[in-house]
Structure formats: C-alpha cells, structure tokens
Motif scaffolding. Structure first.
Motif, PDB file in Angstrom:
ATOM      1  N   LYS A  56       0.825  -1.220   0.000  1.00 35.59           N
ATOM      2  CA  LYS A  56       0.000   0.000   0.000  1.00 35.59           C
ATOM      3  C   LYS A  56       0.855   1.264   0.000  1.00 35.59           C
ATOM      4  O   LYS A  56       0.357   2.345  -0.262  1.00 35.59           O
ATOM      5  N   PHE A  57       2.132   1.141   0.321  1.00 41.33           N
ATOM      6  CA  PHE A  57       3.021   2.297   0.393  1.00 41.33           C
ATOM      7  C   PHE A  57       3.666   2.636  -0.956  1.00 41.33           C
ATOM      8  O   PHE A  57       4.387   3.613  -1.065  1.00 41.33           O
ATOM      9  N   PHE A  58       3.407   1.839  -1.971  1.00 43.85           N
ATOM     10  CA  PHE A  58       3.984   2.102  -3.295  1.00 43.85           C
ATOM     11  C   PHE A  58       3.134   3.095  -4.079  1.00 43.85           C
ATOM     12  O   PHE A  58       1.908   2.998  -4.090  1.00 43.85           O
ATOM     13  N   ASN A  59       3.803   4.002  -4.759  1.00 45.36           N
ATOM     14  CA  ASN A  59       3.163   4.975  -5.641  1.00 45.36           C
ATOM     15  C   ASN A  59       2.926   4.292  -6.988  1.00 45.36           C
ATOM     16  O   ASN A  59       3.704   4.439  -7.923  1.00 45.36           O
ATOM     17  N   THR A  60       1.838   3.536  -7.066  1.00 44.05           N
ATOM     18  CA  THR A  60       1.575   2.713  -8.246  1.00 44.05           C
ATOM     19  C   THR A  60       1.237   3.532  -9.492  1.00 44.05           C
ATOM     20  O   THR A  60       1.273   3.009 -10.598  1.00 44.05           O
ATOM     21  N   SER A  61       0.918   4.806  -9.315  1.00 46.02           N
ATOM     22  CA  SER A  61       0.613   5.642 -10.482  1.00 46.02           C
ATOM     23  C   SER A  61       1.835   6.420 -10.971  1.00 46.02           C
ATOM     24  O   SER A  61       1.747   7.174 -11.930  1.00 46.02           O
ATOM     25  N   GLY A  62       2.965   6.224 -10.314  1.00 44.84           N
ATOM     26  CA  GLY A  62       4.171   6.952 -10.685  1.00 44.84           C
ATOM     27  C   GLY A  62       4.883   6.389 -11.905  1.00 44.84           C
ATOM     28  O   GLY A  62       4.823   5.192 -12.190  1.00 44.84           O
ATOM     29  N   VAL A  63       5.567   7.272 -12.607  1.00 42.50           N
ATOM     30  CA  VAL A  63       6.328   6.904 -13.803  1.00 42.50           C
ATOM     31  C   VAL A  63       7.412   5.885 -13.454  1.00 42.50           C
ATOM     32  O   VAL A  63       7.581   4.883 -14.157  1.00 42.50           O
ATOM     33  N   TYR A  65       7.579   3.750 -11.025  1.00 47.97           N
ATOM     34  CA  TYR A  65       6.967   2.454 -10.710  1.00 47.97           C
ATOM     35  C   TYR A  65       6.751   1.653 -11.996  1.00 47.97           C
ATOM     36  O   TYR A  65       7.071   0.471 -12.074  1.00 47.97           O
ATOM     37  N   ARG A  66       6.212   2.323 -13.004  1.00 47.27           N
ATOM     38  CA  ARG A  66       5.959   1.653 -14.285  1.00 47.27           C
ATOM     39  C   ARG A  66       7.257   1.325 -15.016  1.00 47.27           C
ATOM     40  O   ARG A  66       7.410   0.234 -15.560  1.00 47.27           O
ATOM     41  N   GLU A  67       8.193   2.273 -15.018  1.00 41.01           N
ATOM     42  CA  GLU A  67       9.477   2.038 -15.691  1.00 41.01           C
ATOM     43  C   GLU A  67      10.216   0.838 -15.105  1.00 41.01           C
ATOM     44  O   GLU A  67      10.860   0.086 -15.828  1.00 41.01           O
ATOM     45  N   MET A  68      10.125   0.687 -13.803  1.00 43.14           N
ATOM     46  CA  MET A  68      10.809  -0.412 -13.131  1.00 43.14           C
ATOM     47  C   MET A  68      10.009  -1.723 -13.184  1.00 43.14           C
ATOM     48  O   MET A  68      10.463  -2.734 -12.656  1.00 43.14           O
ATOM     49  N   LYS A  69       8.827  -1.660 -13.800  1.00 40.22           N
ATOM     50  CA  LYS A  69       7.955  -2.836 -13.912  1.00 40.22           C
ATOM     51  C   LYS A  69       7.716  -3.484 -12.537  1.00 40.22           C
ATOM     52  O   LYS A  69       7.792  -4.707 -12.372  1.00 40.22           O
ATOM     53  N   LEU A  70       7.414  -2.638 -11.569  1.00 38.52           N
ATOM     54  CA  LEU A  70       7.283  -3.122 -10.201  1.00 38.52           C
ATOM     55  C   LEU A  70       6.027  -3.954  -9.966  1.00 38.52           C
ATOM     56  O   LEU A  70       6.012  -4.799  -9.078  1.00 38.52           O
ATOM     57  N   GLY A  90      12.495   8.067  -3.260  1.00 36.02           N
ATOM     58  CA  GLY A  90      11.279   8.670  -2.713  1.00 36.02           C
ATOM     59  C   GLY A  90      10.114   8.701  -3.680  1.00 36.02           C
ATOM     60  O   GLY A  90       8.956   8.705  -3.271  1.00 36.02           O
ATOM     61  N   MET A  91      10.393   8.712  -4.974  1.00 35.42           N
ATOM     62  CA  MET A  91       9.321   8.762  -5.960  1.00 35.42           C
ATOM     63  C   MET A  91       8.535   7.441  -6.024  1.00 35.42           C
ATOM     64  O   MET A  91       7.468   7.389  -6.625  1.00 35.42           O
ATOM     65  N   LEU A  92       9.042   6.406  -5.391  1.00 35.15           N
ATOM     66  CA  LEU A  92       8.336   5.123  -5.359  1.00 35.15           C
ATOM     67  C   LEU A  92       7.323   5.055  -4.215  1.00 35.15           C
ATOM     68  O   LEU A  92       6.465   4.185  -4.190  1.00 35.15           O
TER      69      LEU A  92
END
Length: 118
Positions: A56-63, A65-70, A90-92
């Motif tokens: 729940k602490f991950f910024n799933t809408s962040g760039v 997050y997507r770039e890292m295929k998290l 911090g951006m994650l």
C-alpha cells in the motif's frame, strides 16, 4: 500530537494536503520525500503503525513504478525486498504520508483526514 508530513512539493495532492493541514491549524514538520527519502527502518515502523501491507506504500501511479515494472516484481518479492525497493527512491513511495504516534495516513482523502484528526 507531533505530525510528520512527508511530501513532494510539486505534487498537487501534496499541495492540497498541506493546505488542509494549515487550514485546520495542524502544526507539522515537512519533509521532502525525494531529498530525504524514508529509510528502510523508518518505512518498517510506518507500515507497522499503519496496520497496512507494505504494498500500500507504493506509488503505483508513478512513472518510476511503471518504468521499473514493479507490478510484476512485487508479485513475487519478499517483504524485505519491498522495503529495499521503497527505500531506494522517494518517488516510489505513495504520498503524502502523515506520521503521528496515533497512526499513519497515506495519500490525501479529506474524509479520512478529518476523522483521523478529530
């Protein structure tokens, strides 16, 4: 009550959350989430205090997050690996975060904040 407000100053949600805190005369210490990213041990405390899963602490809408295929990586990651990833940038981390001895707020939902700060 001591309030730590971890935020990204350019984030519109964080700006609205800051304004809400100020309008409600809630004193807080502001911390820039990128310049002073929460460390692994801090994140573990925040997750425990929140009662929520670390995901729940991950910024799933962040760039990033997507770039890292998290989304795929987190499906099989251990909790410890998730903390390592979160503490790397911090951006994650989903923001803003409000940390008090009473609990943790993630993101800004006005109704939840009003209930929390009653």
């Amino acid at each position: 009550m001591s309030v730590l407000f971890i935020n990204y100053p350019k984030c519109s949600t964080c700006i609205n959350a800051r304004k809400w805190l100020e309008e409600h005369n809630i004193e807080f210490i502001s911390r820039h989430i990128v310049e002073d990213n929460p460390k692994k041990d801090e994140l573990k405390k925040y997750v425990a205090l929140s009662g929520l899963p670390v995901k729940k602490f991950f910024n799933t809408s962040g760039v990033l997050y997507r770039e890292m295929k998290l989304k795929d990586r987190l499906a099989t990651a251990t909790e410890d690996e998730m903390f390592d990833i979160l503490s790397s940038n911090g951006m994650l981390v989903k923001r803003p975060l409000v940390i008090t001895e009473k609990g943790v707020l993630i993101g800004f939902k006005k109704d939840k904040w009003e209930e929390f700060f009653k």
